[in-house]
Design an enzyme around this catalytic site. Structure first.
Site, mmCIF file in Angstrom:
data_model
loop_
_atom_site.group_PDB
_atom_site.id
_atom_site.type_symbol
_atom_site.label_atom_id
_atom_site.label_comp_id
_atom_site.label_asym_id
_atom_site.label_seq_id
_atom_site.Cartn_x
_atom_site.Cartn_y
_atom_site.Cartn_z
ATOM 1 N N SER A 120 -8.763 -21.006 13.482
ATOM 2 C CA SER A 120 -8.194 -19.679 13.217
ATOM 3 C C SER A 120 -9.273 -18.612 12.991
ATOM 4 O O SER A 120 -8.990 -17.427 13.045
ATOM 5 C CB SER A 120 -7.256 -19.734 12.010
ATOM 6 O OG SER A 120 -7.980 -19.862 10.814
ATOM 7 N N LYS A 149 -9.662 -16.793 5.707
ATOM 8 C CA LYS A 149 -9.300 -15.616 6.515
ATOM 9 C C LYS A 149 -10.099 -14.391 6.051
ATOM 10 O O LYS A 149 -10.690 -14.405 4.981
ATOM 11 C CB LYS A 149 -7.804 -15.280 6.344
ATOM 12 C CG LYS A 149 -6.804 -16.327 6.839
ATOM 13 C CD LYS A 149 -6.727 -16.424 8.342
ATOM 14 C CE LYS A 149 -5.801 -17.537 8.812
ATOM 15 N NZ LYS A 149 -6.311 -18.887 8.546
#
Lengths: 145, 431
Positions: free
Chosen positions: A61, A98
């Protein structure tokens, strides 16, 4: 590893006799005045050993930010998370890595942005019980296994 | 002023750092061998789960509740509390660790500072750095600091730090404080005090010194009474080191053979010796106890406890294991199914104060044992616990397996969490 040992007895490095050379008889070494302790990742890269934890990246990701599957993340909980930081948060029963996007705070939400078009940003509203678990201060990428 | 700093529901809080989803849920941690509940989250306490109840009762009594259950993971708790102590040391260099999750700090040099604010800041720092909630009690002496700490835990209004800094607060706190919770008053004395109509710490503090002397010929109780009245008289060196170290376990089945029991006792003795060396202290006596399962009324019952002196105070693995197996020989009786055994090493004092007796070993042998222990500790540190053990720690060869393999079957830890701070394979996964 952090400078923290199991059972927490000693946290400091063993003392060395730094200038033991000086008591030797004979000609003094001209390098003595320039003595330096050397480079030590534990001392120089980890600012808050008590607040430092490690994580293993699982998935792709963040791959476009250069963080790929299997990389090691050094996480510092003492550092204040600011807009644009790579952070670790606990969302939907798992830890996630993230970018922290605080640009929509005024509208009542923040976003955790992946670095891969395959994934959607995670939106977190102001009412959610949300905490940044820690800030990623380094990632370590193995080039040779 | 003194402070007592302790971790709130320590073991549960350690587990929650890596399981934030359990933040507001009932969580319990079980004792060694998954025997009984040793730690509870506030939510678990509210459900009425009592400390010490056996695990099977937890399953029976609270079947409909979602309770997160963990086996104890001392590797994790040791590492996490080590971080907390390191932070405390930076803020209050004059500290001593009283137990795995409690630390006393001497604040005499910091009295110009706003200690209440200092404590609140320390709470915030430890929470942020380690994820561990702590409570801080501050007062003129250690006994009153302990009282303050109870209030810091119980009432959110204190913001985790309660400071008894004047007479009015002391009186108010003691009037609300049950006498049995006072530090230094054991269960036995509390029962006697209550029988005399003394309910609160205040009731006790108001007694005359002659009364205390007359009813309790006990230095510790008298000191507690003086501390409740504001004096500072519990010396630090008496608390810096614990008086005894205990290693004991309930077996995951029952054990009746002497040789098997000796294996367990040797292991516990070796562990105690290792702990002594870690602390830099020595023991002058060992105790060994064994007992059958008191709940199995259908089986013959036996229990015994023996104290065995060491002629020279020591922390040598060989000497302590030898003394413990000798002690075991004296109390072991065949024909019983043993359920629990333990070793306690007593009267520990700092290593550098050893006195050898006239009849004991010579200096040469003493040095040899010291060298051997250093090598043992070094190998076990590098290669993992119990890589090298004494012969008596091994199971009898009949099983044909090494000790580690056999022992994995003996100690139960069904719900043990990973070790994300001490093992690379266990670090958290980041999606």
């Amino acid at each position: 590893m952090a400078k923290v040992k199991i059972l927490g007895k000693e946290f400091s490095h063993p003392k060395e006799l730094k200038f033991a050379d000086a008591i030797k008889a004979g000609f003094p070494s001209p390098a003595e005045d320039y003595r330096h302790d050397g480079l030590d990742f534990n001392r120089d890269l980890i600012r808050h050993p008590e607040a430092t934890f490690y994580g293993r990246v699982d998935g792709d990701s963040m791959v476009e930010a250069g963080i790929s599957d299997g990389d090691l993340a050094v996480i510092d909980r003492a550092v204040e998370a600011t807009h644009g930081d790579v952070i670790v948060a606990y969302v939907n029963e798992e830890f996630t890595i993230k970018f922290l996007d605080l640009s929509h705070q005024k509208e009542g939400y923040i976003e955790l942005r992946p670095a891969n078009p395959k994934y959607q940003p995670i939106r977190i509203s102001a009412d959610d019980d949300f905490e940044v678990w820690g800030v990623v201060v380094w990632t370590i990428k193995p080039w040779k296994r | 002023m003194y402070g007592i700093i302790d971790c709130d529901n320590c073991y549960v809080s350690c587990e929650r750092v890596f399981r934030p989803d359990l933040k507001h849920k009932p969580v319990v941690v079980l004792s060694n061998n998954d025997g009984c509940v040793v730690a509870r989250s506030n939510e678990a306490k509210k459900l009425g789960i009592k400390a010490g109840i056996p695990y099977y009762q937890l399953q029976e009594k609270f079947p409909r509740h979602q309770i997160a259950v963990f086996s104890s993971n001392y590797e994790l708790y040791g590492e996490m509390t080590g971080r907390v102590v390191s932070l405390i040391r930076q803020e209050a260099p004059n500290y001593f660790r009283y137990s795995i999750d409690e630390c006393f700090v001497n604040l005499k040099k910091m009295e110009t500072a706003d200690l209440k604010q200092w404590g609140e800041q320390l709470h915030r720092k430890v929470m942020r750095y380690v994820g561990m909630p702590i409570s801080i009690g501050i007062a003129a002496n250690k006994t009153l600091a302990k009282v303050a700490s109870h209030f810091a835990k119980r009432y959110a209004g204190y913001r985790h730090c309660c400071f008894i800094d004047n007479e009015e607060k002391r009186v108010k706190a003691l009037k609300l404080f049950p006498v049995e919770d006072v530090w230094g008053i054991g269960r036995r004395y509390a029962a006697r005090l209550k029988a005399m109509g003394i309910q609160t710490a205040w009731d006790f503090a108001c007694q005359k010194p002659e009364w205390v002397h007359y009813h309790f010929h006990n230095v510790v109780i008298f000191r507690t009474w003086r501390e409740l009245n504001g004096e500072d008289c519990v010396p630090e060196e008496e608390m810096a080191k614990k008086k005894s170290i205990c290693t004991s376990r309930s077996f995951n089945g029952m054990v009746s053979e002497f040789s098997d029991l000796r294996t367990h006792i040797s292991n516990y003795a070796a562990r105690c010796a290792e702990k002594l060396r870690q602390e830099g202290s020595v023991a002058s006596a060992v105790s060994v106890f064994i007992r059958t399962n008191p709940f199995r009324e259908d089986l013959p019952q036996y229990e015994n406890f023996i104290e065995y002196p060491l002629y020279t105070a020591t922390n040598s693995t060989i000497t302590i294991v030898k003394a413990c197996t000798e002690a075991l020989e004296k109390i072991y009786r065949p024909g019983f199914q043993y359920k629990k055994a333990g070793v306690i090493v007593m009267q520990t004092s700092p290593e550098d104060a050893i006195q050898t007796t006239l009849f004991d070993m010579d200096a040469d042998q003493f040095d040899k044992l010291k060298k051997l222990d250093r090598v043992l500790d070094k190998i076990n540190k590098v290669n993992g616990t119990e890589t090298v053990v004494l012969g008596s720690q091994q199971y009898a060869l009949r099983s044909g397996k090494g000790k580690a393999e056999v022992f994995a079957n003996v100690i139960k830890h069904e719900f043990r969490s990973p070790n994300p701070t001490t093992r690379w394979n266990d670090i958290i996964r980041l999606k």
